[in-house]
Design a protein around this motif. Structure first.
Motif, PDB file in Angstrom:
ATOM      1  N   LEU A  19     -37.734-102.748  23.281  1.00 13.36           N
ATOM      2  CA  LEU A  19     -36.873-103.420  24.254  1.00 13.36           C
ATOM      3  C   LEU A  19     -37.254-104.882  24.465  1.00 13.36           C
ATOM      4  O   LEU A  19     -36.511-105.635  25.091  1.00 13.36           O
ATOM      5  CB  LEU A  19     -36.915-102.690  25.603  1.00 13.36           C
ATOM      6  N   GLN A  57     -30.869 -96.445  24.149  1.00 14.45           N
ATOM      7  CA  GLN A  57     -29.688 -97.143  23.645  1.00 14.45           C
ATOM      8  C   GLN A  57     -28.565 -97.122  24.677  1.00 14.45           C
ATOM      9  O   GLN A  57     -27.893 -98.125  24.896  1.00 14.45           O
ATOM     10  CB  GLN A  57     -29.228 -96.533  22.324  1.00 14.45           C
ATOM     11  N   TRP A  59     -28.873 -96.872  27.969  1.00 13.69           N
ATOM     12  CA  TRP A  59     -29.249 -97.753  29.061  1.00 13.69           C
ATOM     13  C   TRP A  59     -29.025 -99.209  28.667  1.00 13.69           C
ATOM     14  O   TRP A  59     -28.478-100.001  29.448  1.00 13.69           O
ATOM     15  CB  TRP A  59     -30.711 -97.531  29.460  1.00 13.69           C
ATOM     16  N   LEU A  60     -29.416 -99.568  27.453  1.00 13.23           N
ATOM     17  CA  LEU A  60     -29.255-100.933  26.991  1.00 13.23           C
ATOM     18  C   LEU A  60     -27.774-101.320  26.910  1.00 13.23           C
ATOM     19  O   LEU A  60     -27.389-102.425  27.289  1.00 13.23           O
ATOM     20  CB  LEU A  60     -29.932-101.110  25.631  1.00 13.23           C
ATOM     21  N   GLU A  61     -26.935-100.400  26.466  1.00 11.68           N
ATOM     22  CA  GLU A  61     -25.498-100.659  26.419  1.00 11.68           C
ATOM     23  C   GLU A  61     -24.929-100.863  27.830  1.00 11.68           C
ATOM     24  O   GLU A  61     -24.081-101.731  28.045  1.00 11.68           O
ATOM     25  CB  GLU A  61     -24.778 -99.524  25.701  1.00 11.68           C
ATOM     26  N   GLN A  63     -26.581-102.088  30.329  1.00  6.04           N
ATOM     27  CA  GLN A  63     -27.040-103.414  30.750  1.00  6.04           C
ATOM     28  C   GLN A  63     -26.177-104.505  30.135  1.00  6.04           C
ATOM     29  O   GLN A  63     -25.872-105.507  30.783  1.00  6.04           O
ATOM     30  CB  GLN A  63     -28.513-103.622  30.367  1.00  6.04           C
ATOM     31  N   GLU A  64     -25.767-104.302  28.900  1.00  6.90           N
ATOM     32  CA  GLU A  64     -24.899-105.267  28.227  1.00  6.90           C
ATOM     33  C   GLU A  64     -23.555-105.385  28.953  1.00  6.90           C
ATOM     34  O   GLU A  64     -23.056-106.485  29.209  1.00  6.90           O
ATOM     35  CB  GLU A  64     -24.684-104.866  26.776  1.00  6.90           C
TER      36      GLU A  64
END
Length: 75
Positions: A19, A57, A59-61, A63-64
């Motif tokens: 990350l 993945q 969670w990151l999406e 955030q995006e």
């Protein structure tokens, strides 16, 4: 897992590196204190934390999407 190198989850230091954040920051963001999901293995005083790749993945999406939404709100 064999020789393919495919893994379902990462340990804390691996997840933090993936990350681009510190292990300390990852632990601050880990559930229940924060939004990053993890799986706790063991029931001692220091259970092993594993971070499923699919959860990271996801969670990151999220955030995006939030980041893009916030940028549009500023304009």
């Amino acid at each position: 897992m064999g020789d393919s190198g495919y893994r379902l989850a990462l340990r804390a230091h691996e997840a933090a590196k993936a990350l681009g954040i510190s292990t300390r920051k990852l632990r601050e963001l880990t559930m229940p204190r924060g939004p990053i999901p993890c799986v706790r293995i063991g029931n001692g005083t220091r259970p092993m934390l594993l971070y499923p790749l699919a959860s990271l993945q996801g969670w990151l999406e999220q955030q995006e999407v939030l980041s893009l939404h916030n940028e549009k709100s500023k304009t």
